[in-house]
Scaffold this motif. Sequence first.
Motif, PDB file in Angstrom:
ATOM      1  N   TYR A 196      -8.563 -31.128 -31.542  1.00 45.78           N
ATOM      2  CA  TYR A 196      -8.309 -29.769 -31.377  1.00 45.78           C
ATOM      3  C   TYR A 196      -9.821 -29.400 -30.739  1.00 45.78           C
ATOM      4  O   TYR A 196     -10.676 -29.799 -31.156  1.00 45.78           O
ATOM      5  N   ARG A 197      -9.662 -28.352 -29.695  1.00 41.45           N
ATOM      6  CA  ARG A 197     -10.867 -27.675 -29.455  1.00 41.45           C
ATOM      7  C   ARG A 197     -11.007 -26.417 -29.590  1.00 41.45           C
ATOM      8  O   ARG A 197     -10.004 -25.740 -29.592  1.00 41.45           O
ATOM      9  N   ILE A 198     -12.026 -25.976 -30.052  1.00 41.10           N
ATOM     10  CA  ILE A 198     -12.489 -24.758 -30.526  1.00 41.10           C
ATOM     11  C   ILE A 198     -13.459 -23.980 -29.360  1.00 41.10           C
ATOM     12  O   ILE A 198     -14.529 -24.322 -29.178  1.00 41.10           O
ATOM     13  N   HIS A 199     -12.860 -22.758 -28.982  1.00 42.71           N
ATOM     14  CA  HIS A 199     -13.306 -22.026 -28.068  1.00 42.71           C
ATOM     15  C   HIS A 199     -14.122 -20.679 -28.912  1.00 42.71           C
ATOM     16  O   HIS A 199     -13.283 -19.902 -29.034  1.00 42.71           O
ATOM     17  N   LEU A 200     -15.364 -20.399 -28.641  1.00 39.36           N
ATOM     18  CA  LEU A 200     -15.721 -19.253 -29.274  1.00 39.36           C
ATOM     19  C   LEU A 200     -16.050 -18.191 -28.130  1.00 39.36           C
ATOM     20  O   LEU A 200     -16.505 -18.747 -26.897  1.00 39.36           O
ATOM     21  N   TYR A 247     -19.849 -23.903 -26.615  1.00 40.02           N
ATOM     22  CA  TYR A 247     -18.876 -23.344 -26.003  1.00 40.02           C
ATOM     23  C   TYR A 247     -17.521 -23.802 -26.018  1.00 40.02           C
ATOM     24  O   TYR A 247     -16.432 -23.219 -25.882  1.00 40.02           O
ATOM     25  N   GLU A 248     -17.481 -25.375 -26.254  1.00 44.93           N
ATOM     26  CA  GLU A 248     -16.185 -25.804 -26.582  1.00 44.93           C
ATOM     27  C   GLU A 248     -16.372 -26.989 -27.398  1.00 44.93           C
ATOM     28  O   GLU A 248     -16.668 -28.151 -27.254  1.00 44.93           O
ATOM     29  N   ARG A 249     -16.126 -26.493 -28.749  1.00 45.00           N
ATOM     30  CA  ARG A 249     -16.396 -27.638 -29.810  1.00 45.00           C
ATOM     31  C   ARG A 249     -15.046 -28.311 -30.233  1.00 45.00           C
ATOM     32  O   ARG A 249     -13.726 -27.795 -29.859  1.00 45.00           O
ATOM     33  N   GLU A 250     -15.129 -29.710 -30.624  1.00 42.70           N
ATOM     34  CA  GLU A 250     -14.146 -30.425 -30.767  1.00 42.70           C
ATOM     35  C   GLU A 250     -14.180 -30.921 -32.202  1.00 42.70           C
ATOM     36  O   GLU A 250     -15.096 -31.316 -32.913  1.00 42.70           O
ATOM     37  N   ALA A 251     -12.910 -30.998 -32.704  1.00 37.87           N
ATOM     38  CA  ALA A 251     -12.740 -31.459 -34.223  1.00 37.87           C
ATOM     39  C   ALA A 251     -11.345 -32.284 -34.217  1.00 37.87           C
ATOM     40  O   ALA A 251     -10.338 -32.108 -33.649  1.00 37.87           O
ATOM     41  N   GLU A 252     -11.502 -33.410 -34.985  1.00 35.75           N
ATOM     42  CA  GLU A 252     -10.255 -34.253 -35.146  1.00 35.75           C
ATOM     43  C   GLU A 252      -9.867 -34.395 -36.535  1.00 35.75           C
ATOM     44  O   GLU A 252     -10.580 -34.422 -37.626  1.00 35.75           O
ATOM     45  N   VAL A 253      -8.639 -33.706 -36.629  1.00 36.71           N
ATOM     46  CA  VAL A 253      -8.076 -33.042 -37.954  1.00 36.71           C
ATOM     47  C   VAL A 253      -7.206 -34.418 -38.488  1.00 36.71           C
ATOM     48  O   VAL A 253      -6.329 -34.837 -37.524  1.00 36.71           O
ATOM     49  N   ALA A 254      -6.854 -34.760 -39.846  1.00 34.30           N
ATOM     50  CA  ALA A 254      -6.002 -35.550 -40.393  1.00 34.30           C
ATOM     51  C   ALA A 254      -4.688 -34.462 -40.626  1.00 34.30           C
ATOM     52  O   ALA A 254      -4.863 -33.595 -41.343  1.00 34.30           O
ATOM     53  N   VAL A 255      -3.706 -35.128 -40.071  1.00 34.95           N
ATOM     54  CA  VAL A 255      -2.456 -34.537 -40.089  1.00 34.95           C
ATOM     55  C   VAL A 255      -1.508 -35.087 -40.972  1.00 34.95           C
ATOM     56  O   VAL A 255      -1.641 -36.396 -41.119  1.00 34.95           O
ATOM     57  N   PRO A 256      -0.511 -34.632 -41.824  1.00 34.31           N
ATOM     58  CA  PRO A 256       0.480 -35.394 -42.515  1.00 34.31           C
ATOM     59  C   PRO A 256       1.234 -36.295 -41.609  1.00 34.31           C
ATOM     60  O   PRO A 256       1.755 -36.112 -40.605  1.00 34.31           O
ATOM     61  N   ALA A 257       1.475 -37.487 -42.166  1.00 34.65           N
ATOM     62  CA  ALA A 257       2.425 -38.378 -41.303  1.00 34.65           C
ATOM     63  C   ALA A 257       3.669 -37.888 -41.261  1.00 34.65           C
ATOM     64  O   ALA A 257       4.327 -38.222 -40.022  1.00 34.65           O
ATOM     65  N   GLU A 258       4.367 -37.269 -42.090  1.00 33.68           N
ATOM     66  CA  GLU A 258       5.644 -36.763 -41.832  1.00 33.68           C
ATOM     67  C   GLU A 258       5.634 -35.230 -42.372  1.00 33.68           C
ATOM     68  O   GLU A 258       5.675 -34.753 -43.451  1.00 33.68           O
ATOM     69  N   PRO A 259       5.407 -34.134 -41.301  1.00 33.95           N
ATOM     70  CA  PRO A 259       5.117 -32.873 -41.714  1.00 33.95           C
ATOM     71  C   PRO A 259       6.432 -32.328 -42.259  1.00 33.95           C
ATOM     72  O   PRO A 259       7.267 -32.609 -41.690  1.00 33.95           O
ATOM     73  N   ALA A 260       6.265 -31.387 -43.233  1.00 32.54           N
ATOM     74  CA  ALA A 260       7.418 -30.520 -43.794  1.00 32.54           C
ATOM     75  C   ALA A 260       7.768 -29.347 -42.886  1.00 32.54           C
ATOM     76  O   ALA A 260       8.896 -29.055 -43.000  1.00 32.54           O
ATOM     77  N   GLY A 269     -12.482 -13.222 -39.394  1.00 32.09           N
ATOM     78  CA  GLY A 269     -13.604 -12.274 -39.537  1.00 32.09           C
ATOM     79  C   GLY A 269     -13.622 -11.661 -38.505  1.00 32.09           C
ATOM     80  O   GLY A 269     -12.816 -10.927 -37.984  1.00 32.09           O
ATOM     81  N   ALA A 270     -15.175 -11.607 -37.967  1.00 36.39           N
ATOM     82  CA  ALA A 270     -15.450 -10.862 -36.892  1.00 36.39           C
ATOM     83  C   ALA A 270     -15.396 -11.676 -35.660  1.00 36.39           C
ATOM     84  O   ALA A 270     -16.110 -11.584 -34.715  1.00 36.39           O
ATOM     85  N   PHE A 271     -15.020 -13.000 -35.736  1.00 37.73           N
ATOM     86  CA  PHE A 271     -14.993 -13.931 -34.945  1.00 37.73           C
ATOM     87  C   PHE A 271     -13.648 -14.219 -34.172  1.00 37.73           C
ATOM     88  O   PHE A 271     -12.857 -15.209 -34.668  1.00 37.73           O
ATOM     89  N   PRO A 272     -13.608 -13.837 -33.017  1.00 44.77           N
ATOM     90  CA  PRO A 272     -12.212 -14.295 -32.154  1.00 44.77           C
ATOM     91  C   PRO A 272     -12.373 -15.635 -31.609  1.00 44.77           C
ATOM     92  O   PRO A 272     -13.542 -15.884 -31.217  1.00 44.77           O
ATOM     93  N   LEU A 273     -11.477 -16.466 -31.867  1.00 51.49           N
ATOM     94  CA  LEU A 273     -11.717 -17.617 -30.982  1.00 51.49           C
ATOM     95  C   LEU A 273     -10.388 -18.348 -30.712  1.00 51.49           C
ATOM     96  O   LEU A 273      -9.254 -17.783 -31.028  1.00 51.49           O
ATOM     97  N   ARG A 274     -10.260 -19.442 -29.951  1.00 51.23           N
ATOM     98  CA  ARG A 274      -9.231 -20.099 -29.401  1.00 51.23           C
ATOM     99  C   ARG A 274      -9.013 -21.371 -29.597  1.00 51.23           C
ATOM    100  O   ARG A 274     -10.081 -22.019 -29.505  1.00 51.23           O
ATOM    101  N   LEU A 275      -7.961 -21.756 -30.346  1.00 54.08           N
ATOM    102  CA  LEU A 275      -7.780 -23.367 -30.340  1.00 54.08           C
ATOM    103  C   LEU A 275      -6.963 -23.869 -29.327  1.00 54.08           C
ATOM    104  O   LEU A 275      -5.989 -23.401 -29.072  1.00 54.08           O
ATOM    105  N   VAL A 276      -7.369 -25.073 -28.882  1.00 55.36           N
ATOM    106  CA  VAL A 276      -6.506 -25.682 -27.667  1.00 55.36           C
ATOM    107  C   VAL A 276      -6.306 -27.244 -28.177  1.00 55.36           C
ATOM    108  O   VAL A 276      -7.142 -27.829 -28.750  1.00 55.36           O
TER     109      VAL A 276
END
Length: 151
Positions: free
Chosen positions: A71-75, A108-121, A46-53
């Motif tokens: 992942y770290r999220i920078h706004l 300024y630097e939010r963190e999120a831990e995301v569940a990812v697939p065991a075997e990504p396609a 939307g109107a929010f540019p952000l950076r994922l690291v």
Amino acid sequence: MRRLWQRGKFHLSALMLLVPLPFLPNYFSPKPIFAPPEIRRDLTAGAFPLRLVTYDEAPHWGGNGERMKEYRIHLRPADIDRVRGVFLRVGKPRNLRAAGALGFGNPYEREAEVAVPAEPAGTEELWVTVEDWNGQVHQASTPLAGFLGGK
């Protein structure tokens, strides 16, 4: 002999206080000393540019038996007061209740831990959901294949 030991104890304790001094700058630096290289992605939700690291390392196994990736999220500083929450999820969220992992911590630097697939396609996408204080929801996605790290 006893007097020599008493004097030696004093000098030894002074030496033990001086030994860690060369390591203090590394201790207080914000970046870990032996950090792996980072992978960065710039997105606009939307109107929010952000950076994922994220670090270029493989996902780890979480306590719930799923593979997890941090992942770290920078706004932008101008957007921090306008954003209510930032959520990350692999796969498009059905609604705001299933938006994924909430970014937490420093605004300024939010963190999120995301569940990812065991075997990504290789076709999965990482979805970012940004909710502002007006209740509007903005979404963006990026391919997960090059952003998972540590193959």
